[in-house]
Design an enzyme around this catalytic site. Structure first.
Site, mmCIF file in Angstrom:
data_model
loop_
_atom_site.group_PDB
_atom_site.id
_atom_site.type_symbol
_atom_site.label_atom_id
_atom_site.label_comp_id
_atom_site.label_asym_id
_atom_site.label_seq_id
_atom_site.Cartn_x
_atom_site.Cartn_y
_atom_site.Cartn_z
ATOM 1 N N GLY A 129 -12.051 1.485 3.948
ATOM 2 C CA GLY A 129 -11.311 0.258 3.686
ATOM 3 C C GLY A 129 -12.277 -0.904 3.474
ATOM 4 O O GLY A 129 -13.400 -0.713 3.012
ATOM 5 N N SER A 130 -11.860 -2.097 3.862
ATOM 6 C CA SER A 130 -12.665 -3.290 3.575
ATOM 7 C C SER A 130 -13.959 -3.355 4.363
ATOM 8 O O SER A 130 -14.805 -4.204 4.074
ATOM 9 C CB SER A 130 -11.843 -4.550 3.859
ATOM 10 O OG SER A 130 -10.697 -4.547 3.037
ATOM 11 N N THR A 131 -14.127 -2.468 5.377
ATOM 12 C CA THR A 131 -15.404 -2.506 6.107
ATOM 13 C C THR A 131 -16.571 -2.141 5.197
ATOM 14 O O THR A 131 -17.723 -2.366 5.546
ATOM 15 C CB THR A 131 -15.398 -1.541 7.309
ATOM 16 O OG1 THR A 131 -15.138 -0.215 6.839
ATOM 17 C CG2 THR A 131 -14.328 -1.927 8.312
ATOM 18 N N LYS B 72 -17.061 -3.562 2.375
ATOM 19 C CA LYS B 72 -17.380 -4.713 1.517
ATOM 20 C C LYS B 72 -18.744 -5.340 1.775
ATOM 21 O O LYS B 72 -19.449 -5.677 0.814
ATOM 22 C CB LYS B 72 -16.262 -5.756 1.609
ATOM 23 C CG LYS B 72 -15.026 -5.301 0.813
ATOM 24 C CD LYS B 72 -13.869 -6.247 0.979
ATOM 25 C CE LYS B 72 -12.647 -5.710 0.235
ATOM 26 N NZ LYS B 72 -11.421 -6.424 0.605
#
Lengths: 376, 614
Positions: B325-327, B329
């Site tokens: 997921g966004s981790t 980014k």
């Protein structure tokens, strides 16, 4: 047709004779095998903690093996010859499959899991290798020429190495000797035989180099069992004690103390001869050896009576391999050969070896009982 | 066939063959005679010698089993120990009336009928002189009851043995693992000499990974016994070397904090000491009690564990695979800066969605209406999807793949535990080999926000976070710090020096963005910034479990719990001098900031408090 007349004398006459002929069973061989199998139950009952379940399981396997033997005895030897190459090639493919799966599984891998049952391709190779070599050599006049010997040698070495790599030294040894047996019966010249023995002896350091750690341990243990009393040496020390304490007449059935006390490991499988020797003594051992020799002699006789080169070579090799089985197992249990995993034929607990063995005897019976129906 | 027969000389072949059969038979007779000579030597000449060895005052070699090594946490708290356990055992041979004896014992100790039945079955499988257990794990009261009447029960006795015990039960079962009875398959695998007399072997976790060290070296004694197998004399004794004690880097109190903080959620927490790589917390929830496995877990209890929907036996921290997921980014952002696909000041506009040129499909931002014009720092802080779609499109999958790989994604971390999963870091080659398909541009976009094929383990995520916090000096996680044995102490793993070449300014830019995740006004994890004297750098993430259709709306309350998104959070602290890195995954936790971030917050707080006190 001198052979034919001599053969007639062995056939029981009249109705019974006809019935047996249609059944394709060789009576002397059948009786020998049956006696040995029955003896096996006696020893297994004693070595396996007197557990009836163990016996029942083994009885099931033996029953199946006997059925397979009779089925094979009904197949014309010509068919075996015809499919020799196909069966051999198929066996090699299975060995490769097992090896590749073993690579993936990272460890010793001998089994091919077919879902319904597990199958050990190396067992099948024990029979298909001599079939293949016999098929190949039978095409040429005997004794074989150098070129044929060379090709035959390659055909033996391939399955042997594949099995040795599994690693299963015992089976590799049996496969190699089954192929070597064919060469010997085909008339391999004595110069070659001596040459090979010398070569093998000089190759010992090289073989040593390629052995795995535990295989080396076994050889070292064989040379000096007392050096490793808890590990591999333990087997040999304890089995010698068991055999020696049996004396001339033994301690009697169920009288084994060494297996009872659990000093004897693998007392139902590879080391079952020690239990037998302890309970039945030297007298029993001589009886068992006599029984084995009778079976072998009958098989060799069948070989001499076989009508074509293929059948003859195959029969001779199967008889010879059976002896190697007996010799290697007893030899290791009494401490004159290194410990390789070879069961005592027809006696040890386990299903795979007995099925292959009786399949071999089925082929022998087929060779012996189909002669009259074939024209040349 | 007849063709080949023409060139054959049958009479010659016949003679040759019969000749060979005769030779073979002679060889067989000779070799058999050899066997017989040896048998005569053993059974007649050596009979007396071997009889003495077998009977009477025989010398036996009995193995002396070493005590298994203990396992401690970083503060010396015991995680695995050996405690004495008492069993009531019977030797059938010495009991004249078995049924009567069993009846009396049953009355005395209130033994349930099925135990008696079980024993009867067990007894039949064993030899008559072997001591077979009727009751295991006797308590003090039962011990006392039997001790009084013991003289009236010949052939019945109490046996003591050491049993492995795990005081923290399900708290760290996945890391420590457990020992169990050696099974058939293991008998063949294990070195025979070393395990003669041993009953148990490590099956999972540290117990299994460090089996060699924990087991110790078996000794043996040569003893002289009489006919009743009673010990007369010990002739020689080689004492066993006890197994090595292991000191883990794990902090069991911190582990408990993390475990409790997960609450009722399934998930995993991994915390790493950045300076050393030592793993501080390794939680997989739900756990399970490893103690029943030691004595042999009952079949129905095992089935219950196996079939439980929550999969308690599954080590999520080591083997659980989740989309990052966004981790992901911060790592994508760093890749963008390092490959100069973007500059720190450059702003990209976010209208709430992104479209590939010439494609209808809209790649949506989590925030309807978008974030407006954002630079890289704000893109991290607010987790702007569109920014990263654009960045990913510029970077391309090949650059993303090779950059993420350097941080350990898609490969095993090499932690000293057996069974680690490597996760999956997608690439063009991987898709061609595995899926027989070309890589699509759309897949590059979603990889940029941590969705799609990319799968990570919580351990990998923690490791990558630690490496980022360490400014590119690669952190190698390990669990065993010290191995203490009779041969002396040694370190569990040797530190390795691998440093990624990163520009310090780029790292600072990304970390600033991550600090704002926690401390900024618009940060997605600002719930954890109160009441702390240091700065935390973090990143929230949400991993989709269910694919949301175009135009459909994700409504957390309307869908089944098990299809709810996973909540993720990665963090390290203090931001200026990082000491601890944490990765948290809460299955079906919904949004990462609200549930997962507080778990990390608690772990960090406790760890830093403890370390400042020193």
């Amino acid at each position: 047709m001198k052979n034919e007349t001599r053969h007639e004398q062995f056939e029981p006459p009249s109705i019974l004779g006809n019935a047996l002929r249609t059944l394709h069973i060789d009576i002397p061989l059948f009786i020998g095998l049956l006696l040995t199998s029955l003896l096996s139950f006696l020893v297994l009952y004693s070595s396996g903690s007197q557990d009836v379940d163990v016996l029942m399981r083994q009885a099931g396997r033996v029953g199946l093996a006997f059925i397979l033997m009779i089925v094979l005895a009904h197949i014309d030897p010509y068919q075996f010859k015809r499919y020799s190459t196909v069966l051999f090639g198929f066996g090699i493919l299975l060995l490769l499959a097992v090896l590749i799966m073993g690579e993936i599984g990272k460890g010793a891998q001998r089994w091919l899991d077919l879902g319904v049952f597990r199958f050990q391709p190396s067992e099948m190779i024990k029979i298909t290798t001599p079939m293949m070599i016999a098929w190949y050599l039978a095409e040429y006049p005997l004794p074989p020429k150098s070129k044929q010997l060379f090709i035959a040698a390659i055909l033996i070495v391939i399955p042997t190495l594949l099995i040795a790599k599994q690693p299963d030294l015992g089976t590799a040894l049996l496969v190699a000797s089954s192929g070597a047996g064919v060469l010997f019966f085909a008339g391999l010249s004595w110069r070659f035989i001596i040459g090979i023995i010398v070569m093998l002896a000089s190759l010992t350091p090289v073989i040593w180099h390629f052995m795995r750690g535990y295989q080396r341990d076994r050889v070292l243990t064989f040379l000096n069992p007392e050096a490793d009393p808890l590990g591999r040496g333990y087997h040999i020390i304890q089995s010698k004690i068991a055999i020696g304490s049996g004396g001339i007449y033994g301690k009697g059935w169920l009288g084994s103390t060494q297996s009872e006390l659990d000093f004897l490991p693998e007392s139902s499988t590879d080391f079952i001869f020690a239990v037998f020797a302890e309970e039945f003594g030297l007298a029993g051992c001589l009886g068992l050896l006599a029984l084995y020799l009778l079976i072998i002699a009958r098989c060799l006789y069948i070989a001499t009576q076989a009508q074509d080169t293929y059948s003859r070579l195959l029969a001779g090799s199967l008889a010879f391999t059976f002896f190697v089985y007996v010799f290697v197992n007893i030899g290791m249990v009494i401490g004159v050969l290194p410990v390789v995993g070879v069961p005592l034929p027809l006696i040890s607990y386990g299903g795979t070896s007995i099925v292959t063995l009786l399949a071999g005897f089925g082929i022998l019976m087929s060779i012996h009982t189909h002669k009259k129906f074939r024209t040349r | 066939m007849s063709d080949t027969y023409i060139i054959k000389d049958h009479s010659v072949e016949n003679r040759l063959f019969v000749n060979r059969i005769v030779v073979a038979f002679i060889v067989i007779i000779l070799l058999t005679s050899g066997l017989i000579v040896r048998l005569i030597y053993l059974q007649i000449v050596g009979h007396e010698h071997y009889s003495t060895l077998a009977k009477d005052n025989s010398i036996k070699i009995v193995p002396l089993v070493p005590d298994r090594g203990m396992i401690y946490d970083r503060h010396g708290k015991v995680l695995a120990e050996n405690t004495p356990s008492y069993s009531l055992e019977l030797i059938p041979e010495q009991i004249s009336d078995m049924d009567e004896t069993l009846l009396r014992l049953q009355k005395l100790l209130a033994i349930p009928d099925e135990k008696i039945e079980q024993y009867q079955k067990l007894r039949k499988r064993q030899k008559r002189f072997v001591s077979t257990p009727l009751l295991l794990g006797l308590n003090d009261e039962e011990l006392a009851k039997f001790a009084v009447v013991r003289p009236y029960f010949p052939g019945v006795d109490i046996h003591t043995q050491l049993v492995r015990h795990y005081p923290y039960s399900d708290l760290a079962a996945h890391v420590i693992g457990y020992v169990g009875r050696i099974n058939e398959a293991e008998i063949k695998e294990l070195p025979l000499a070393e395990y003669r007399g041993s009953t148990h072997v490590g099956k999972l976790g540290i117990e299994s990974s460090y089996e060699n060290e924990l087991h110790g070296k078996t000794g043996y004694a040569e003893i002289e016994t009489n006919v009743q197998a009673r010990l007369l004399n010990t002739l020689k004794e080689v004492t066993p070397d006890p197994g090595a004690n292991l000191y883990l880097t794990l902090d069991i109190d911190l582990q408990k904090t993390a475990y409790d903080a997960l609450g009722t959620f399934n998930g995993a927490v991994v915390a790493i000491d950045i300076k050393t790589g030592g793993v501080l917390v390794f939680v997989s929830r739900p756990g399970f009690d490893p103690n029943p496995f030691v004595v042999g877990i009952a079949n129905d209890a095992y089935q219950a564990l196996q079939s439980s929907e929550n999969q308690p036996l599954y080590n999520r921290a080591l083997r659980g695979l989740y989309p990052p997921g966004s981790t992901i980014k911060p790592f994508i952002a760093l890749a963008g800066l390092e490959y100069e696909a973007i500059s720190p000041q450059q702003k990209l506009s976010c209208p709430g969605y992104y479209q590939l040129p010439g494609v209808e499909h809209k790649y949506r931002d989590w925030k309807k209406g978008g974030h407006g014009s954002v630079d890289i720092s704000r893109a991290i802080t607010e987790s702007c999807d569109v920014y990263f779609y654009r960045l990913a499109a510029t970077l391309g999958i090949d650059h993303m793949h090779s950059f993420l790989q350097k941080f350990g994604f898609g490969e095993k971390s090499g932690i000293d535990l057996i069974g680690e999963k490597a996760g999956l870091l997608p690439s063009r080659e991987w898709k061609r080999d595995q899926k027989k398909q070309a890589w699509y541009p759309g897949e590059t976009l979603i990889t940029g926000i941590g969705q799609g094929y990319h799968q990570v383990t919580p351990l990998q995520l923690a490791r990558a976070t630690a490496t980022l916090a360490n400014k590119g000096k690669v952190v190698m996680p390990f669990l065993v710090n010290k191995i203490v044995s009779v041969q002396g102490d040694r370190r569990g793993s040797e530190p390795q020096n691998v440093t990624l070449l990163l520009k310090p300014d780029n790292v600072t830019t990304v970390i600033d963005g991550m600090i704002n995740v926690v401390h900024g006004a618009h940060g997605t994890a600002k719930v954890i910034n109160s009441d702390i004297s240091y700065q935390i750098a973090g990143k929230t993430g949400t991993a989709q479990v269910l694919g949301i259709k175009q135009n459909a709306k994700y409504n957390e309350n309307a869908i089944d719990f098990k299809f709810r998104d996973h909540a993720l959070f990665i963090a390290f602290a203090p931001a200026d001098d990082p000491k601890i890195a944490v990765a948290v995954i809460m299955e079906n936790g919904g949004h990462g900031g609200s549930v997962a971030a507080p778990v990390a917050g608690q772990v960090i707080k406790q760890f830093l408090q403890e370390n400042n006190e020193k």
